[in-house]
Design a protein around this motif. Sequence first.
Motif, PDB file in Angstrom:
ATOM      1  N   ALA A 210       0.503  -1.176  -0.141  1.00 24.36           N
ATOM      2  CA  ALA A 210      -0.098  -0.225   0.016  1.00 24.36           C
ATOM      3  C   ALA A 210       0.753   1.178   0.125  1.00 24.36           C
ATOM      4  O   ALA A 210       0.702   1.727  -0.432  1.00 24.36           O
ATOM      5  N   LEU A 211       2.165   0.918   0.774  1.00 24.52           N
ATOM      6  CA  LEU A 211       3.153   2.388   0.686  1.00 24.52           C
ATOM      7  C   LEU A 211       3.816   2.667  -0.213  1.00 24.52           C
ATOM      8  O   LEU A 211       3.661   3.803  -0.979  1.00 24.52           O
ATOM      9  N   ILE A 212       3.785   1.161  -0.962  1.00 25.42           N
ATOM     10  CA  ILE A 212       4.969   1.932  -2.423  1.00 25.42           C
ATOM     11  C   ILE A 212       3.598   1.515  -3.514  1.00 25.42           C
ATOM     12  O   ILE A 212       3.930   2.872  -4.391  1.00 25.42           O
ATOM     13  N   GLU A 213       2.528   1.938  -3.628  1.00 22.88           N
ATOM     14  CA  GLU A 213       1.383   1.806  -4.611  1.00 22.88           C
ATOM     15  C   GLU A 213       0.988   3.280  -3.835  1.00 22.88           C
ATOM     16  O   GLU A 213       0.926   4.608  -5.721  1.00 22.88           O
ATOM     17  N   LEU A 214       1.653   4.134  -2.841  1.00 20.19           N
ATOM     18  CA  LEU A 214       1.081   5.225  -3.061  1.00 20.19           C
ATOM     19  C   LEU A 214       2.110   6.094  -3.536  1.00 20.19           C
ATOM     20  O   LEU A 214       2.196   7.835  -3.599  1.00 20.19           O
ATOM     21  N   TYR A 215       3.716   5.671  -3.221  1.00 21.30           N
ATOM     22  CA  TYR A 215       4.636   6.336  -3.245  1.00 21.30           C
ATOM     23  C   TYR A 215       5.362   6.565  -5.072  1.00 21.30           C
ATOM     24  O   TYR A 215       5.245   7.882  -4.946  1.00 21.30           O
ATOM     25  N   ASN A 216       5.231   5.129  -5.598  1.00 22.16           N
ATOM     26  CA  ASN A 216       4.742   5.384  -7.259  1.00 22.16           C
ATOM     27  C   ASN A 216       3.815   5.485  -7.905  1.00 22.16           C
ATOM     28  O   ASN A 216       3.772   5.876  -9.051  1.00 22.16           O
ATOM     29  N   ALA A 217       2.433   6.329  -7.330  1.00 21.57           N
ATOM     30  CA  ALA A 217       1.393   6.775  -9.111  1.00 21.57           C
ATOM     31  C   ALA A 217       1.576   7.802  -9.154  1.00 21.57           C
ATOM     32  O   ALA A 217       2.609   8.672  -8.042  1.00 21.57           O
ATOM     33  N   PRO A 218       1.191   7.996 -10.248  1.00 23.92           N
ATOM     34  CA  PRO A 218       1.656   9.088 -10.792  1.00 23.92           C
ATOM     35  C   PRO A 218       0.842  10.208 -10.155  1.00 23.92           C
ATOM     36  O   PRO A 218      -0.452  10.115  -9.615  1.00 23.92           O
TER      37      PRO A 218
END
Length: 302
Positions: A210-218
């Motif tokens: 979840a953290l990775i998704e938030l960090y890497n999201a455009p």
Amino acid sequence: VTGEPELYQLSKAGKLCVPAMNVNDSVTKQKFDNLYCCRESILDGLKRTTDVMFGGKQVVVCGYGEVGKGCCAALKALGAIVYVTEIDPICALQACMDGFRVVKLNEVIRVVDMVITCTGNKNVVTRDQLDRLKNGCIVCNMGHSNTEIDVASLRTPELTWERVRSQVDHVIWPDGKRVLLLAEGRLLNLSCSTVPTFVLSITATTQALALIELYNAPEGRYKQDVYLLPKKMDEYVASLHLPTFDAHLTELTDEQAKYLGLNKNGPFKPNYYRYQPGCLQAGHFSACESVNLLQCIEKYYL
């Protein structure tokens, strides 16, 4: 993994400052940590603190969500007589079909040997109800807050507190009645038991993704709102843990995938799929409280 109702309230009021992931309601948290972990840790926590024998004991479990389901299954397996309290008719019907008697807490408060809260709500067990418990009753909380049992009301001059061992207090009434309060109303499984590391691995992986998704999201994908982890990522978390069991997934053929309208690599279920009988999302029928069934069907499905 807790406090998501407050996040939704902040979002609704326009006061949420950052995008947030509701991990608690992601499949790989709710269906594993909340259900299977609590199924084991409820017994571990009670044994460590009280050495109680479960066979024949009358237990009331407040709430039949994933946590309540796990607790009830474990207690029933060891021969306890289990009652359930519920506000949700769907969860209540599930409890009935699983073989549990659904009651109001006041109906059994004088006879039960244990009271276990699993709702995440506040004031589930009030001072008036605590006053009516029988001598030796065990009271504990498995929900995700320390507000379920009105512990503050017990800190009065007429009641005596006696610490008998770590995380176990006898609360003594003027007539000599003793109630065993565990962890002062905090989470029993985190305070009094060892949480299985395998389930922690599942939850921690879900949180990390979840953290990775938030960090890497455009930029712009996630606004200042609360989101669930995409189902594809939930499936990825599960697949990472399957080798522990030497589990081998079946692969769809092209023809089967086309027939089901799925991508061969997932996601394999629609977002509304619950994986096992479970409650509808919170609030889905909140508008139906004062209207009849036909109006509900017309409002949501026609």
